[in-house]
Design a protein around this motif. Sequence first.
Motif, PDB file in Angstrom:
ATOM      1  N   UNK A  70       0.782  -1.229   0.000  1.00  0.00           N
ATOM      2  CA  UNK A  70       0.000   0.000   0.000  1.00  0.00           C
ATOM      3  C   UNK A  70       0.816   1.283   0.000  1.00  0.00           C
ATOM      4  N   UNK A  71       2.147   1.165  -0.053  1.00  0.00           N
ATOM      5  CA  UNK A  71       3.005   2.352  -0.070  1.00  0.00           C
ATOM      6  C   UNK A  71       2.779   3.122  -1.367  1.00  0.00           C
ATOM      7  N   UNK A  72       2.575   4.452  -1.236  1.00  0.00           N
ATOM      8  CA  UNK A  72       2.336   5.305  -2.403  1.00  0.00           C
ATOM      9  C   UNK A  72       3.264   6.511  -2.362  1.00  0.00           C
TER      10      UNK A  72
ATOM     11  N   UNK B 211       6.653   6.545  -9.995  1.00  0.00           N
ATOM     12  CA  UNK B 211       5.677   7.484  -9.434  1.00  0.00           C
ATOM     13  C   UNK B 211       6.381   8.666  -8.760  1.00  0.00           C
ATOM     14  N   UNK B 212       7.497   8.417  -8.082  1.00  0.00           N
ATOM     15  CA  UNK B 212       8.270   9.514  -7.496  1.00  0.00           C
ATOM     16  C   UNK B 212       8.820  10.418  -8.591  1.00  0.00           C
ATOM     17  N   UNK B 213       9.306   9.823  -9.679  1.00  0.00           N
ATOM     18  CA  UNK B 213       9.855  10.597 -10.797  1.00  0.00           C
ATOM     19  C   UNK B 213       8.752  11.415 -11.457  1.00  0.00           C
ATOM     20  N   UNK B 214       7.616  10.803 -11.734  1.00  0.00           N
ATOM     21  CA  UNK B 214       6.497  11.493 -12.367  1.00  0.00           C
ATOM     22  C   UNK B 214       6.036  12.682 -11.525  1.00  0.00           C
ATOM     23  N   UNK B 215       6.055  12.515 -10.207  1.00  0.00           N
ATOM     24  CA  UNK B 215       5.659  13.592  -9.296  1.00  0.00           C
ATOM     25  C   UNK B 215       6.779  14.605  -9.070  1.00  0.00           C
ATOM     26  N   UNK B 216       7.929  14.391  -9.719  1.00  0.00           N
ATOM     27  CA  UNK B 216       9.085  15.283  -9.609  1.00  0.00           C
ATOM     28  C   UNK B 216       9.549  15.474  -8.163  1.00  0.00           C
ATOM     29  N   UNK B 217       9.570  14.371  -7.417  1.00  0.00           N
ATOM     30  CA  UNK B 217      10.021  14.397  -6.026  1.00  0.00           C
ATOM     31  C   UNK B 217      11.486  13.992  -5.960  1.00  0.00           C
TER      32      UNK B 217
END
Length: 146
Positions: free
Chosen positions: A75-77, A107-113
């Motif tokens: 469930x980690x997002x 997902x981290x890359x897409x969110x630019x984190x």
Amino acid sequence: MAGKRILMLAGDFVEDYEIMVSFQMLLMVGHTVDVVSPGKKAGEQVTTAIHDFEGHQTYTEKRGHNFTLNATYGGTKADDYDALVIPGGRAPEQLSTDESVLALIRAFVTADKPIAAVCHGLQLLAAANVISGRKVSAYPACRAEM
């Protein structure tokens, strides 16, 4: 700076120094750090490894400590975190075959984190195919490079 919520990805035979020191330092400066491993729950452990050069052509590997996970992977997002830390060691090699790990990294890359990959942690970024065309700063974090 207000403390951030940081996710750390680990697996068995993660590099001892890279997980222990990163975790402790991030906590010390006021961040919340959740350390997770696929297939494991909070309270379970990953085994660490200690790699060292002892006069041979390559490094030796010895069993390190048991590191207790403080969060559950399921469930980690990326949406729940401000940044991602990927320590090295042998763990990234094994984790690079887990599609859920690669999707989480994407997902981290897409969110630019921000993502910090230490030493062999870069293997996960390569496996997720997220470094092509991006500026990647590399520092000699591995003992092999020091």
